[in-house]
Scaffold this motif. Structure first.
Motif, mmCIF file in Angstrom:
data_model
loop_
_atom_site.group_PDB
_atom_site.id
_atom_site.type_symbol
_atom_site.label_atom_id
_atom_site.label_comp_id
_atom_site.label_asym_id
_atom_site.label_seq_id
_atom_site.Cartn_x
_atom_site.Cartn_y
_atom_site.Cartn_z
ATOM 1 N N LEU A 78 102.527 -123.075 120.611
ATOM 2 C CA LEU A 78 101.568 -122.318 119.565
ATOM 3 C C LEU A 78 102.361 -120.997 119.213
ATOM 4 N N GLY A 79 102.232 -120.812 118.145
ATOM 5 C CA GLY A 79 102.744 -119.662 117.421
ATOM 6 C C GLY A 79 102.203 -119.003 116.256
ATOM 7 N N LEU A 80 102.450 -117.885 115.939
ATOM 8 C CA LEU A 80 101.982 -117.295 114.682
ATOM 9 C C LEU A 80 102.879 -117.295 113.357
ATOM 10 N N VAL A 81 102.357 -117.600 112.294
ATOM 11 C CA VAL A 81 103.148 -117.537 111.048
ATOM 12 C C VAL A 81 102.438 -116.294 110.190
ATOM 13 N N ILE A 82 103.109 -115.408 110.215
ATOM 14 C CA ILE A 82 102.660 -114.023 109.539
ATOM 15 C C ILE A 82 102.932 -113.893 108.183
ATOM 16 N N LYS A 83 102.352 -113.848 107.295
ATOM 17 C CA LYS A 83 102.760 -113.620 105.874
ATOM 18 C C LYS A 83 102.731 -112.035 105.741
ATOM 19 N N HIS A 84 103.852 -111.587 105.814
ATOM 20 C CA HIS A 84 104.143 -109.940 106.079
ATOM 21 C C HIS A 84 104.360 -109.416 104.509
ATOM 22 N N ARG A 85 104.601 -109.836 103.492
ATOM 23 C CA ARG A 85 104.729 -109.096 102.483
ATOM 24 C C ARG A 85 103.385 -108.681 101.777
ATOM 25 N N PRO A 86 102.025 -109.399 102.154
ATOM 26 C CA PRO A 86 101.114 -108.900 101.622
ATOM 27 C C PRO A 86 100.575 -107.424 102.594
ATOM 28 N N LEU A 87 101.317 -107.579 103.591
ATOM 29 C CA LEU A 87 101.064 -106.170 104.557
ATOM 30 C C LEU A 87 101.951 -104.968 104.178
ATOM 31 N N GLY A 88 102.685 -105.462 103.047
ATOM 32 C CA GLY A 88 103.781 -104.247 102.611
ATOM 33 C C GLY A 88 104.984 -104.272 103.253
ATOM 34 N N ILE A 89 105.165 -105.252 103.924
ATOM 35 C CA ILE A 89 106.603 -105.461 104.685
ATOM 36 C C ILE A 89 107.446 -106.239 103.778
ATOM 37 N N LYS A 90 108.161 -105.440 103.167
ATOM 38 C CA LYS A 90 109.010 -106.234 101.765
ATOM 39 C C LYS A 90 110.239 -106.169 101.828
ATOM 40 N N ALA A 91 110.942 -105.154 102.879
ATOM 41 C CA ALA A 91 112.377 -104.915 102.997
ATOM 42 C C ALA A 91 112.864 -105.736 104.309
ATOM 43 N N ASN A 92 113.164 -107.262 103.976
ATOM 44 C CA ASN A 92 113.453 -108.147 105.083
ATOM 45 C C ASN A 92 114.808 -108.399 105.236
ATOM 46 N N ALA A 93 115.679 -108.068 106.098
ATOM 47 C CA ALA A 93 117.017 -108.225 106.363
ATOM 48 C C ALA A 93 117.303 -109.170 107.288
ATOM 49 N N MET A 94 118.167 -110.199 107.002
ATOM 50 C CA MET A 94 119.080 -111.043 107.850
ATOM 51 C C MET A 94 120.201 -110.321 108.006
ATOM 52 N N VAL A 95 120.566 -109.853 109.338
ATOM 53 C CA VAL A 95 121.616 -109.434 109.715
ATOM 54 C C VAL A 95 122.626 -110.535 110.281
ATOM 55 N N VAL A 96 123.619 -110.978 109.807
ATOM 56 C CA VAL A 96 124.709 -111.908 110.465
ATOM 57 C C VAL A 96 125.746 -111.369 111.124
ATOM 58 N N TRP A 97 126.082 -111.794 112.083
ATOM 59 C CA TRP A 97 127.199 -111.008 112.991
ATOM 60 C C TRP A 97 128.325 -112.147 113.280
ATOM 61 N N ASN A 98 129.567 -111.820 113.104
ATOM 62 C CA ASN A 98 130.682 -112.474 113.694
ATOM 63 C C ASN A 98 131.146 -112.298 115.166
ATOM 64 N N VAL A 99 130.579 -112.980 116.214
ATOM 65 C CA VAL A 99 130.575 -112.595 117.418
ATOM 66 C C VAL A 99 131.623 -113.424 118.026
ATOM 67 N N PRO A 100 132.411 -113.014 119.033
ATOM 68 C CA PRO A 100 133.292 -113.861 119.733
ATOM 69 C C PRO A 100 132.383 -114.980 120.713
ATOM 70 N N ASP A 101 132.652 -116.072 120.547
ATOM 71 C CA ASP A 101 131.728 -117.131 121.086
ATOM 72 C C ASP A 101 131.421 -117.024 122.730
ATOM 73 N N ASP A 102 132.457 -116.263 123.265
ATOM 74 C CA ASP A 102 131.974 -116.029 124.782
ATOM 75 C C ASP A 102 131.259 -114.642 124.802
ATOM 76 N N GLN A 103 130.840 -114.117 123.847
ATOM 77 C CA GLN A 103 129.832 -112.823 123.945
ATOM 78 C C GLN A 103 128.619 -113.156 123.155
ATOM 79 N N VAL A 104 128.505 -114.087 122.789
ATOM 80 C CA VAL A 104 127.372 -114.298 121.697
ATOM 81 C C VAL A 104 126.175 -114.260 122.351
ATOM 82 N N VAL A 105 126.185 -115.143 123.641
ATOM 83 C CA VAL A 105 124.875 -115.034 124.288
ATOM 84 C C VAL A 105 124.439 -113.732 124.884
#
Length: 175
Positions: A70-97
């Motif tokens: 069970l989890g929540l789906v929050i529609k954040h834009r109507p709450l004013g949260i409109k700056a949503n950043a996906m940060v993607v990282w190139n991490v060495p595989d042995d350090q990613v976890v």
């Protein structure tokens, strides 16, 4: 709205034997729980069960693995949260976890997960979301995370969302 992840029909053969009221309950919870102090009671009224039966049925489905979470789906834009950043990282595989756990523990990170690289064009294997009301605040928070976690040497990109797509949980019963 609550996000209910259910197994597919192929994974759970008992679906064909579920009573009609239980099928109605399943269809209702896929649409989300009512926003009320007693959601199970409201669902019970809608599918011809009592509150105890609804709770017992859902508990049974969880123990059998029919409901995974069970989890929540929050529609954040109507709450004013409109700056949503996906940060993607190139991490060495042995350090990613290890790094993934550290990033997931950061209060500003709302989601963190690993994905396979798509070489040669996409070298990134760790993704995290930072939500905020302004881009400048999100970027400042990211800078603080990079400094706190000593991530200056880890290549990354910041991708701000430009559109909000329809959000809902998994669907397994056709309307």
């Amino acid at each position: 709205m609550t996000n209910i992840a259910l197994r597919s029909r192929e994974q759970v053969p008992i679906l064909d034997s579920i009573q009609e009221s239980e099928q109605q309950l399943r269809a209702l919870i896929e649409k989300g729980l009512p926003l009320t102090p007693r959601p199970w009671k409201i669902l019970a009224e809608q599918c011809g069960m009592n509150e105890a039966q609804v709770m017992a049925t859902i508990e049974h489905w969880q123990s059998e693995g029919l409901i995974k979470r069970l989890g929540l789906v929050i529609k954040h834009r109507p709450l004013g949260i409109k700056a949503n950043a996906m940060v993607v990282w190139n991490v060495p595989d042995d350090q990613v976890v290890v790094l993934g756990r550290r990033l997931a523990a950061e209060p500003a990170v709302t989601l963190c997960y690993r994905r396979p690289r798509q070489l040669p064009d996409w070298p990134y294997n760790l993704f995290c979301m930072i939500h905020g009301t302004q881009r400048s605040r999100v970027l400042a928070e990211l800078d603080a995370i990079v400094t706190r976690q000593s991530l200056e040497a880890i290549p990354h990109q910041v991708l701000f969302s430009t559109h909000a797509y329809r959000q809902h949980g998994a669907r397994y019963i056709s309307e």
